[in-house]
Every structure is written in structure tokens, then in C-alpha cells.
Design an enzyme around this catalytic site. Structure first.
Site, PDB file in Angstrom:
ATOM      1  N   GLU A   1      17.707  65.515   8.750  1.00  0.00           N
ATOM      2  CA  GLU A   1      18.945  65.377   9.519  1.00  0.00           C
ATOM      3  C   GLU A   1      19.563  66.701   9.953  1.00  0.00           C
ATOM      4  OE1 GLU A   1      19.253  62.094   6.315  1.00  0.00           O
ATOM      5  OE2 GLU A   1      18.380  64.068   6.527  1.00  0.00           O
TER       6      GLU A   1
ATOM      7  N   ASP B   1      17.658  61.098   4.416  1.00  0.00           N
ATOM      8  CA  ASP B   1      18.170  60.796   3.077  1.00  0.00           C
ATOM      9  C   ASP B   1      17.703  59.432   2.593  1.00  0.00           C
ATOM     10  OD1 ASP B   1      19.408  63.240   3.029  1.00  0.00           O
ATOM     11  OD2 ASP B   1      21.368  62.472   3.646  1.00  0.00           O
TER      12      ASP B   1
ATOM     13  N   ASP C   1      19.266  56.927   1.174  1.00  0.00           N
ATOM     14  CA  ASP C   1      20.165  55.777   1.129  1.00  0.00           C
ATOM     15  C   ASP C   1      19.995  54.904   2.376  1.00  0.00           C
ATOM     16  OD1 ASP C   1      21.264  57.372   3.053  1.00  0.00           O
ATOM     17  OD2 ASP C   1      23.183  57.678   2.053  1.00  0.00           O
TER      18      ASP C   1
ATOM     19  N   GLU D   1      21.809  54.556   5.026  1.00  0.00           N
ATOM     20  CA  GLU D   1      22.037  55.229   6.300  1.00  0.00           C
ATOM     21  C   GLU D   1      20.851  56.122   6.666  1.00  0.00           C
ATOM     22  OE1 GLU D   1      25.681  57.411   8.678  1.00  0.00           O
ATOM     23  OE2 GLU D   1      25.807  57.121   6.515  1.00  0.00           O
TER      24      GLU D   1
ATOM     25  N   TYR E   1      20.744  64.275  -4.870  1.00  0.00           N
ATOM     26  CA  TYR E   1      21.425  63.577  -3.774  1.00  0.00           C
ATOM     27  C   TYR E   1      22.808  63.106  -4.218  1.00  0.00           C
ATOM     28  CZ  TYR E   1      21.947  60.746   0.401  1.00  0.00           C
ATOM     29  OH  TYR E   1      22.388  60.232   1.592  1.00  0.00           O
TER      30      TYR E   1
ATOM     31  N   ARG F   1      24.997  60.895  -2.812  1.00  0.00           N
ATOM     32  CA  ARG F   1      25.512  59.549  -2.547  1.00  0.00           C
ATOM     33  C   ARG F   1      24.784  58.577  -3.469  1.00  0.00           C
ATOM     34  NH1 ARG F   1      24.931  61.548   2.826  1.00  0.00           N
ATOM     35  NH2 ARG F   1      26.948  62.076   3.734  1.00  0.00           N
TER      36      ARG F   1
ATOM     37  N   HIS G   1      18.337  55.034  -8.050  1.00  0.00           N
ATOM     38  CA  HIS G   1      18.874  56.350  -7.781  1.00  0.00           C
ATOM     39  C   HIS G   1      19.254  57.028  -9.092  1.00  0.00           C
ATOM     40  CE1 HIS G   1      20.122  55.085  -3.441  1.00  0.00           C
ATOM     41  NE2 HIS G   1      18.827  55.137  -3.625  1.00  0.00           N
TER      42      HIS G   1
END
Length: 925
Positions: free
Chosen positions: A9, A96, A98, A100, A321, A323, A368
Site C-alpha cells: 500500500e 495488509d 485484514d 480492508e 500489525y 489492527r 491474528h
């Protein structure tokens, strides 16, 4: 030459990963999302501009089919990615891990239409072992996660773009509603309403200062003649009186002072001694939510700043990470933490066995890991080379993770009851027998060593029958306090506890609440505005489900069920939006029933008027008797500093009277003979010299310094403020030095001539009306600070024809240059030493040009959608999410796209990925 293309990203993440990959791997950044729903009318393709649903961006009649577009500022990025793909023999999507991130990968795959094998590469930390492991075990895109993210995105668009236009018509232009945002605003409003309804109660008690064996200690009155003494918790907040049925003794001041005199003369005796051993266990390592809460409490960072800083730490390989809902630690992390404990504190401070924690959050993703330092061994904070808030946040994460594997703290709680006359006093103590994890981390405290001292309250050795000496007794009066406003930490905790939204979105939600004017942050407290009161009242009356925490939490559970494949997404959206009870029909039905005048009116108990929301903010409105005996409507602007809970009849009457009768005069200016007036405007109290007249249409005015109370203002102070800026003297290098008061507070300035000025803000201890030349020169000699309080690395000089110098800073995303309000990141490969003034001028010119384009796009933005930084028409207040390729992490929540890409669907209505070749690694079946 063939290569493997890896897409992430952000440029920072790309730089870090690139160092761990073979030479034939090329890493590029997508700068966040490359496609999204249209952000405004200008982004809608010409072929769809006539469609009724085009502004919504979702064709609700065709199975909620989204219209994806690529914005102008992403076209160049997409072209560069396509060019990079041309020479590649495979594509790795390393966004990432997750929902999103999964969605970004899916959009990249759909948009780039690769002809080469595509694999998904996931990792939760950016370290060499983690990247090598991810390379060895790629997978396909997880469509369940994509469905979950797309459903959330569509649902948030439906709520935001359906309700927001209604708020524009019925309350004020530029407002927004959101699935989680509106519930959070309601929580703030309810707390403010509780503060308005609060009635303070008063009570008295005694505190004794005693001595035993030359050691002093304190004891507090608990009972009188066997009856418990009233405390703050015994009062009814709505009446200020004791709660009905309370069996307590409420002491008046006279009774407290009479009892004080008696017990001071009476002999004291220890009636009971109790020692109770207890243990304290370390708290789990950080999740997204608990990191935001603790960073707010300890570091005073907002949720938004916490996530930005954590993002930078993650992308540079310092932490895992950020989140995550999980408190789980991998075996590798546990071993690393235990090694830190043994090396730094010794074996005695290790927990007997590795400690693992159970995640209690709803719908947590156990796969996670908690937020922790990255790698097989944890770098000590002082060995990282970090500074500022990055170092502070890393140290917080390091301490919490290490403490999780430390031994329990062992304490002894001490209670001593004492009697004097008919009164019973109690002394409480706490002895730390073994500090355990307290050595590394105490929740809510910055300094563990200082916290250890604060936690320990030692009492002298006392036994039943002892007679300590009374040094003195103090009678203390108390007032009960209203419920505290939410801090960001408290609001995050409440949202998570109620299951409202996802912790990863809380930072953007709280940011949107403030950006939209629903709340302001003062002294770390979120204070709702009058607009928040009006919008909440409208939604409570007409759309109660959408601001009900229980309903919103159930929506969140349904969305997680969609993520897990337990619930089909299309029927859920159909039920929510369509039909007689659906959102679309309800908004259409209610729109004709809602009276705009009533929806803009706030009636607060105890006021001689009403509050209304106008084009320029909140104002008071009341009918007053005119000089001729007739009634006239009087309107007075409410200063922004007056909060709903603080607005009482006295303040309202003062504002209305000043409006109808004219301003209050503080006295006469001896130099001009003009009266000095104190007035109240939208932005608070201000001073004015003389009246407005044809001869003086704009009389001299001055704001009051932050924190100054109008009631304490003297004529001398007022005249001093009106005469600012003050000339302090000449600078040794030439030019004059002045002190003044500006938009950002009091300052000193070195006016070098020809428009070149050098400013410094005054410190808290400085008085703009009293500061002298020597102190001003001392402040001006200090290095100018940039974003986040950073000190400039280099002053590159002032370009020809410019009034401000260009400076070089090191920020969370790398090096950048700054001139005035314009910042520009340095291209990769450019160092602080090699940068020239001419290069800096070119970078800033390019950034300023792109900023103007972004401003025009924002001005045309439509309704806000939760989690996006979109503006609303002319009133758009959104901040630009455009960033440069050198270092700023593009906000994934602000992305959008160019041509319509209709996703294939299955019979059940699920999104289906376009056919692509996926290489399955050997051994994975």
C-alpha cells in the site's frame, strides 16, 4: 528481464520489504485504494450520470451492484502499476492482512487484469523471517473477507448517503450521519445531558493526622455512633440530595467542626487490624482498542495520531500489525519477551510458565496476534534509533508485551480501624512484597518506578489496643462532581464494550466526529456541540434504531457472520435497505413529516430562551419587550466556548441582554477617549475600542488569550490587548522584535524587513503583555519546530522572492521539506545531506500544485460516508488524503477509482473474482 512484482500500500512499507527480497523482485506501492465508490459527481462516468443511483454509487435495483471508479489522482499510480506488471512473470499482492487489505488486493487484481499467475502474500510483521515465510506459503484471495469488507462499505454508503442529505435539509448543510458515527455522537450527547441534569450535593467528613512510634499516618472518618458517614456515592445526581432509603449520617459543616474539636481532645485507640495478602496479574498485550486507550491516557495521543504512529512503526519493521482484536502471542513472541525479562530483571521476575491470554472481545480474529515488538528478539527502546512519539509508543508496546510474561505482583492490603469519642476512623495501607511485573509496566502510569512508590502506602506497626497520638484533625467539605465527559480513551472503551463498530475504525470515527463539528477536544475531553444535540434528537425521534447501541451491535455481529460465511450478504442488505421497514422507505416517509424549524431547535431545561442551529452556528432566540412596549425577537450568537452543559440561565440572559441593550463598557481609553467594550461573538469573548459607526465601520478589536476569564478582565489588561502588537526593541541582527496575539495564541516575531518574519510561540509561563526583549530574543534563538513539535534538521534558506524559509524535517514517514503550510516528502534516494535548495523548491511547487487540484475535488464532494474523509458540497471540511510517493502512507479509507468494473457474481449474489491463474505452492494441496 523477467521479475516478480510485489504490490503493497505505501512507499514506506515498500522500502522495508524490498530489503528482505531477492534482487529479481520489484516492489511498488498502490498508495492505498486504487478504486472505490464515486466520491463526488465529477467522478461518475458519463455513461452513468443520468442514473438516479449514480451519486449513491450503488445500484440497489441490481443486487446492490457497486459502481467502482478510479479518481484522477490514482490514474498515474494505476498506469505505473500496469507498466510494472508488463515485464513480470508473477504478481504478489502483499497488502495488509485484514479485511480492508484483502479488499485492496481484490481490487488490484480486478483492475490490473494480470495475465500472469497471481498470489496473495500475508504477514503480520515486516521482518526478514516473516517475509520469507510469507513467500513460501502464499494463498488465493479470501473472498469471504472481500465480501465482508464490500458489504460494510456498501452498508456505510447506504446509511451515509441516504441520511446525510436529510440532515442538510432539516438541520444544517455539510452534516453527516454514519452507522457507528451517529451512535458515538449520541453517547457524547447523553453524557452531556447527564451533566446538565446533574445537581451537586455537599457533605463533610474528617481526616486525622496520627503518629505511632514517630511514624505518621492518616485516617478518615467512616462512622459516627455506629452510623456510616455519607460519601459522594450516596447522593442522587439529579437532585443533589441523599438517595432515597440511604441509611447514612450526613454531616453539616457545624457538626463536622464540633466533632473535630471533640476527637482532637479524646484518647485514640486501635480497635481492629487486618492484613490481607493479594496478587495482581499483568494485563494482556495490546489490541488496537487498548493501544488507543493507553496511548491516550499515558501519552495524550489521539486515536488518530496513535494509529498513524503505529502504522509508521509497523511499516518500518518495529512492531507487528496494529489492527487486531487478539491478545494472543506467538511462541516466538513469548520466548522473545521472556528473554527480555531474564536479561533485564532476572529469573525471579519471570512468570513460572509462559503466559497466554484469552481474547474476550466479540468476534475477535484469533488467527491474528497482539500488537508487540517485531522479530524473534525484541529491540530495547533505546536501541531502536527512534525518537519523539514513535519512541514513546514503541516503548509503551515493548513494556506491555514484556510485562505480560513477568511474575505476578504480591501485595498486602492493610486496614486499621481506630476509635475516638463516638467516632470510628480507618487507615488504609498497601505494602508491595514483590513488585513482579510492576517493575516494567503499571497501567495508566508513565514511570513504573514512580508508580511503585505511588502504589505503596505504608503504615506503622499497629496492633489492637495501641493508642497512637493525634497530631491534629481537619474538617473537610466536599461537593459531588458531575459525570466526567468522555475522553477518547473512554469513548473507545465504551464502543468496544458495547460491540459497536470495529476497533480499527475508531480513530477515523472519532476524527470525523470532530471534523464535522459534532464535538471538540478540550483538555482531553470530547465535548459535544449544539449541532450534535439537534442531530441526535432528530435521529432518536425518527430513526431510533440507527442510534441504538444494541441495534448497531447486532449489525456488527451480522457483518462478522458474513465474514465467516455464515450469513449471505445480499439478503441482509435487501432487508436493511428495501421494503416498507427499510431505510430507503423510512427516509422518504419521514422527510415530509420533519419540520426543519423544530429540528433546528434545542429546548434546554431552565433557559429563558431556545437554542437554534443557524447557517453560522448555534444562537439564542427569545422574545423581549421593546422600548415601545411591543414584543420583538432577540437573537444572540452563542460563543463556541460555551458548551451545552455549561449554558445556564445567567449566561443566556447576559448574551441576550448585551444583544438588546448594547455591549458592556469596561471604561474609557485615556488616549482616544473611546469606551472599551467587552463583547461575545461566535468565537468567544473579544474587546472593541469604540462603537461601530459610519466614520469607524471597523473599530479596533482584540481577542482574549486562551484561558482568560472575561469576568477577571481589567481595563488595564483590555487596553494592553487592544494595543498589541507591542514593540519590544531592536534585534541584534537588525530588524524589530514585537509581541502579539494571533490565531494560534501569543507570539514574538523578528521582523527582518522586506516581508521576512520569524515567529515563535510564547510558553505557558510567558505573558504577552509583560514579556521583555531579552526573553523574546531567547525564544527566537530556539530552533523552529515543525509538525508534531519536531526540530528542523536543516534550514535550506529562503528562495528568491519568497517570504518564508524552507526547512528539512524527519517525520514518521521519512524526510520532508516544509515552507509555510506546504510540506513535500523527499524522493527515495535523496538524503538530508545531498538535498539542495533548488530541489526543495521544485518538490514544494509540485506538492502545492497537486494540493490545489485536491482542493477543487474536495469542494465538489458529496455526502460523507463513515470512515471516509469526503466533504459535503460547499461546506466540505475534509482533509486531503493525497500523499507523495516518498513517504506518506496514503489513507486507505479515502481511496476511489476510473472506469466501471462490474464484478462477476454467483447465483447467491456473492462477488466472484475474475478468472486468474493462481499458483499453489507445493505441499499445500
Amino acid at each position: 528481464m523477467a521479475h516478480t512484482l510485489v504490490i503493497v500500500e505505501s512507499p514506506t512499507k515498500a522500502r522495508t520489504i524490498r530489503s528482505f527480497l531477492p534482487g529479481d523482485y520489484r516492489v511498488e506501492a498502490s498508495m492505498g485504494h486504487v478504486r472505490d465508490l464515486p466520491n463526488n459527481a465529477s467522478e461518475i462516468p458519463a455513461s452513468h450520470k443520468g442514473e438516479k443511483w449514480a451519486n449513491l454509487g450503488v445500484d440497489t435495483a441490481r443486487d446492490f451492484e457497486p459502481l467502482y471508479v478510479v479518481p484522477k489522482d490514482k490514474k498515474k499510480v494505476v498506469k505505473e502499476l500496469k507498466d510494472a506488471l508488463k515485464g513480470a512473470d508473477q504478481l504478489l499482492l502483499a497488502t495488509d492482512e485484514d479485511r480492508e487489505g484483502e479488499s485492496i488486493s481484490w481490487h488490484l487484481q480486478q483492475l490490473l487484469e494480470p495475465k500472469v499467475p497471481v498470489r496473495r502474500m500475508v504477514f503480520h510483521e515486516i521482518t526478514k523471517p516473516a517475509i520469507q515465510k510469507a513467500l513460501a506459503s502464499p494463498r488465493a484471495i479470501d473472498m469471504e473477507l472481500v465480501h465482508a469488507q464490500e458489504t460494510r462499505r456498501i452498508l456505510d454508503r447506504l446509511v451515509g448517503y441516504t441520511l446525510s442529505p436529510l440532515l442538510w435539509k432539516k438541520v444544517a448543510w455539510g452534516l453527516s450521519a454514519g452507522r457507528v458515527q451517529s451512535v458515538a455522537v449520541r453517547l457524547l450527547v447523553q453524557r452531556e445531558q447527564a451533566r446538565r441534569a446533574f445537581r451537586s450535593g455537599s457533605y463533610w467528613d474528617l481526616k486525622a493526622s496520627l503518629e505511632q512510634d514517630k511514624a505518621g499516618f492518616e485516617a478518615k472518618l467512616t462512622h459516627l455512633a455506629g452510623e456510616r458517614i455519607a460519601g459522594g456515592s450516596d447522593f442522587d445526581e439529579s437532585t443533589g440530595s441523599l438517595k432515597a432509603g440511604s441509611k447514612v449520617k450526613l454531616l453539616s459543616e457545624a457538626e463536622a467542626r464540633e466533632l473535630q474539636a471533640r476527637v482532637e481532645r479524646a484518647p485514640w485507640r486501635v480497635s481492629a487490624v487486618e492484613e490481607k495478602p493479594t496478587v495482581r496479574k499483568p494485563v494482556p498485550p495490546f489490541t488496537t482498542s487498548t493501544l488507543q486507550q493507553e496511548a491516550n491516557r499515558k501519552l495524550r495521543l489521539s486515536a488518530r495520531d496513535t494509529m498513524r504512529t503505529a502504522q509508521a512503526l509497523y511499516e518500518r519493521g518495529f512492531i507487528t500489525y496494529m489492527r487486531t482484536d487478539s491478545v494472543h502471542l506467538s511462541d516466538q513472541a513469548i520466548q522473545a519477551a521472556r528473554s527480555c525479562v531474564a536479561a533485564r530483571y532476572g529469573q525471579d521476575y519471570l512468570s513460572p510458565a509462559p503466559r497466554q491470554f484469552q481474547t474476550k472481545a466479540r468476534n475477535a480474529q484469533e488467527a491474528h496476534e497482539a500488537i508487540r515488538p517485531a522479530g524473534e528478539s525484541f529491540r530495547a527502546p533505546n536501541d531502536t534509533g527512534l525518537d519523539g512519539r514513535e519512541l514513546a509508543l514503541y516503548e509503551l508496546i515493548w513494556k506491555r508485551t514484556v510485562a505480560s510474561q513477568m511474575a505476578e505482583a504480591r501485595l498486602t492490603l492493610l486496614t486499621v480501624d481506630l476509635e475516638a469519642a463516638e467516632a470510628t476512623f480507618r487507615a488504609n495501607g498497601k505494602r508491595i512484597d514483590f513488585p513482579g511485573f510492576f517493575r516494567a509496566y503499571v497501567e495508566g502510569s508513565d514511570d513504573p518506578d514512580a508508580a511503585l512508590e505511588g502504589q505503596e502506602v505504608l503504615l506503622p506497626s499497629l496492633k489492637q489496643g495501641d493508642s497512637p497520638r493525634c497530631r491534629g484533625v481537619e474538617a473537610l467539605g466536599h461537593q459531588t462532581q458531575p459525570p466526567a465527559r468522555y475522553s477518547e480513551a473512554a469513548l473507545v472503551k465504551m464502543l468496544e464494550r458495547e460491540g459497536i463498530g470495529r476497533p480499527s475504525t475508531y480513530a477515523s470515527i472519532i476524527g470525523t466526529i470532530q471534523d464535522r463539528g459534532y464535538a471538540t477536544l478540550q483538555n482531553n475531553a470530547l465535548i459535544p456541540s449544539f449541532t450534535a444535540f439537534a442531530v441526535t434528537a432528530l435521529l432518536e425521534q425518527h430513526f431510533p434504531d440507527l442510534v441504538d447501541p444494541g441495534f448497531t451491535a447486532r449489525m456488527e455481529t451480522s457483518l462478522d457472520d458474513i465474514s465467516a460465511g455464515k450469513t449471505p450478504w445480499l439478503p441482509y442488505l435487501e432487508k436493511f435497505y428495501k421494503g416498507e421497514e427499510g431505510l430507503e422507505a423510512q427516509v422518504q416517509k419521514r422527510e415530509g413529516e420533519i419540520d426543519p424549524t423544530l429540528s433546528r431547535t434545542i429546548s434546554l431545561e431552565g433557559l429563558p430562551c431556545v437554542v437554534r442551529i443557524g447557517r453560522f452556528g448555534a444562537y439564542l432566540e427569545s422574545k423581549r419587550e421593546a422600548e415601545d412596549g411591543t414584543e420583538e425577537l432577540c437573537k444572540a450568537t452563542l460563543p463556541q466556548e460555551i458548551t451545552p452543559a455549561d449554558l445556564d440561565a445567567e449566561k443566556a440572559e447576559l448574551l441576550l441582554r448585551q444583544k438588546s441593550e448594547g455591549p458592556e463598557s469596561l471604561g474609557e481609553d485615556p488616549e482616544t477617549g473611546e469606551q472599551v467594550y467587552l463583547l461575545f461573538g461566535q468565537y468567544g469573548p473579544y474587546l472593541q475600542l469604540g462603537q461601530v459607526s459610519e466614520e469607524t465601520p471597523k473599530p479596533k478589536r482584540a481577542s482574549l488569550p486562551k484561558g482568560a476569564k472575561p469576568e477577571d478582565l481589567t481595563l488595564e489588561d483590555a487596553l494592553g490587548l487592544l494595543r498589541l502588537p507591542r514593540h519590544l526593541g531592536e534585534h541584534p541582527e537588525g530588524g524589530k522584535v514585537q509581541a502579539g496575539l494571533g490565531r494560534f495564541g501569543p507570539y514574538v516575531v523578528h521582523d527582518k524587513g522586506k516581508g521576512e518574519k520569524d515567529y515563535r510561540s510564547l510558553k505557558a509561563e510567558d505573558d504577552v503583555l509583560a514579556i521583555g526583549l531579552s526573553r523574546a530574543l531567547e525564544l527566537l534563538a530556539q530552533p523552529k519546530r515543525g509538525r508534531g513539535g519536531r526540530t528542523a534538521l536543516r534550514d535550506l534558506g529562503t528562495p528568491a522572492g519568497a517570504s518564508e524559509a524552507i526547512q528539512l524535517f524527519d517525520g514518521p514517514y521519512g524526510l520532508y521539506v516544509k515552507q509555510g503550510k506546504v510540506n513535500a516528502s523527499l524522493p527515495e534516494g535523496t538524503t538530508a545531506e545531498s538535498l539542495t535548495l533548488d530541489q526543495a523548491v521544485e518538490l514544494l511547487a509540485a506538492k502545492a500544485s497537486s494540493g490545489k487540484s485536491a482542493g477543487r475535488r474536495r469542494a465538489a464532494a458529496g455526502a460523507s460516508v463513515e470512515g471516509k474523509a469526503a466533504g459535503a458540497g460547499k461546506a466540505a471540511k475534509a482533509k486531503a488524503a493525497a500523499t507523495t510517493a516518498a513517504g506518506a502512507k496514503a489513507s486507505r479509507s479515502s481511496a476511489t477509482g476510473t472506469a466501471r468494473k462490474t464484478p462477476a457474481t454467483t447465483k447467491s449474489g456473492r462477488l466472484r473474482a475474475s478468472p486468474v491463474r493462481v499458483i499453489r505452492p507445493a505441499g499445500n494441496g
